[in-house]
Write an enzyme that holds these catalytic residues in place. Structure first.
Site, mmCIF file in Angstrom:
data_model
loop_
_atom_site.group_PDB
_atom_site.id
_atom_site.type_symbol
_atom_site.label_atom_id
_atom_site.label_comp_id
_atom_site.label_asym_id
_atom_site.label_seq_id
_atom_site.Cartn_x
_atom_site.Cartn_y
_atom_site.Cartn_z
ATOM 1 N N SER A 1 -53.503 -26.848 -37.664
ATOM 2 C CA SER A 1 -52.774 -26.090 -36.650
ATOM 3 C C SER A 1 -53.485 -26.173 -35.305
ATOM 4 C CB SER A 1 -52.584 -24.653 -37.133
ATOM 5 O OG SER A 1 -51.672 -23.961 -36.330
ATOM 6 N N ASP B 1 -41.991 -25.488 -41.318
ATOM 7 C CA ASP B 1 -42.957 -25.148 -40.280
ATOM 8 C C ASP B 1 -42.324 -25.393 -38.914
ATOM 9 O OD1 ASP B 1 -45.106 -24.902 -38.537
ATOM 10 O OD2 ASP B 1 -46.417 -26.249 -39.662
ATOM 11 N N HIS C 1 -46.023 -23.330 -42.853
ATOM 12 C CA HIS C 1 -47.215 -23.450 -42.028
ATOM 13 C C HIS C 1 -48.353 -22.647 -42.653
ATOM 14 C CE1 HIS C 1 -49.245 -24.274 -38.197
ATOM 15 N NE2 HIS C 1 -49.809 -23.088 -38.349
#
Length: 312
Positions: free
Chosen positions: A158, A253, A283
């Site tokens: 991320s 996501d 995610h």
């Protein structure tokens, strides 16, 4: 593919408890994020020597955690410099400790996790600068660490994937240490993006579009900075001569399409790149091995990519 059943349970539990990133205060979000670690942590087999230490960073002392092996002195192992996720505002060495341990054991490489400065206290480009400095330190101290300086990779999930991508560009442009791989796990790479996955997955799958905007505001309060390649690697002037890449995304996501598009961009620039989207996943799933079985598929794929890059 429908949402994975184990992911669905996590999504439902999060909805009942309140959105994980709903608090307006970064400190409260950090506390909640850290609290999930106990539920998400998976066991890791294998003997590691884990050491915390402090190095000099551009903004002051910088904490790192080293995951090594008893035979470090051999000096032939590769190294992964790992940047944790958490929207540039949450997360630390402990929230991703189990991920780093797994990657170290299964890729048989030394992992160096970096506790970079967080927003909103430290705004862009503080985190980027810390991560660049950490890679320079690892390369400069490769002999002491038992690392082959020709086998250094960067990676993260991320926000950490964002930082890994921007570090790779920065090192290319400044003729810094050569990298063997950039490991990008559902990375955010374009703060100007308006993709289908932001629309399709912007609500109801843990990370929301509003959450992304909140974190972005903390990290990049100057909206013009969103077009800076150090924040948005997708917007770099060119992507040639970058290290090979392994990019992983999740079907449900909001950042899914950013990772896919970045993989396409790198490939068009002549970079060796592999891309995989994990069906049914949300995610953050790579941190959730304690509750999601397919976490290990993604981690094993990442470990294989590291082994391959270090063998090349």
């Amino acid at each position: 593919m429908p949402l994975d059943a184990q992911c669905a349970q996590i999504v439902q539990a999060a909805a009942q408890a309140g959105a994980p990133f709903a608090a307006a205060d970064a400190v409260a979000i950090r506390q909640g994020y850290a609290a999930t670690t106990a539920r998400y942590t998976h066991a890791v087999d294998g003997a590691l020597e884990v050491t915390d230490r402090t190095i000099a960073g551009p903004g002051g002392p910088l904490s790192i955690r080293l995951y090594g092996f008893a035979d470090n002195a051999v000096g032939s192992r590769g190294a992964l410099v790992f940047f944790h996720g958490g929207g540039w505002a949450v997360g630390d060495l402990d929230t991703h400790d189990h991920v780093c341990r797994y990657l170290a054991v299964h890729s048989e490489c030394i992992v160096i996790a970096v506790d970079y400065r967080l927003a909103p206290e430290h705004k862009f480009p503080a985190a980027h600068d810390d991560c660049v400095a950490a890679v320079h330190w690892v390369a400069a101290n490769a002999g002491e660490l038992g690392i082959n300086p020709a086998r250094i990779a960067v990676g993260g999930d991320s926000a950490g994937g964002n930082l890994a991508a921007s570090v790779a560009i920065a090192l290319r442009d400044t003729r810094g240490p050569a990298l063997a791989l950039q490991l990008l796990i559902y990375p955010a790479v374009d703060f100007t993006a308006d993709t289908e996955s932001l629309v399709e997955n912007g609500e109801g799958y843990l990370l929301t579009r509003d959450d992304i905007e909140k974190f972005t505001g903390w990290y990049l309060p100057d909206e013009a900075a969103r077009e800076d390649w150090r924040a948005s690697p997708q917007l770099a002037s060119h992507h040639t001569d970058l290290p090979r890449a392994w990019i992983q995304t999740a079907e449900f996501d909001p950042l899914r399409d950013e990772g896919r598009i970045y993989a396409e961009t790198l490939a068009k620039a002549g970079v060796e790149v592999e891309y995989k989207c994990y069906d049914g996943m949300v995610h953050g799933f790579v941190r959730m091995g304690g509750m999601i079985d397919r976490t290990f598929e993604a981690l094993d794929d990442a470990a294989r990519a590291l082994r391959s890059a270090f063998a090349g």
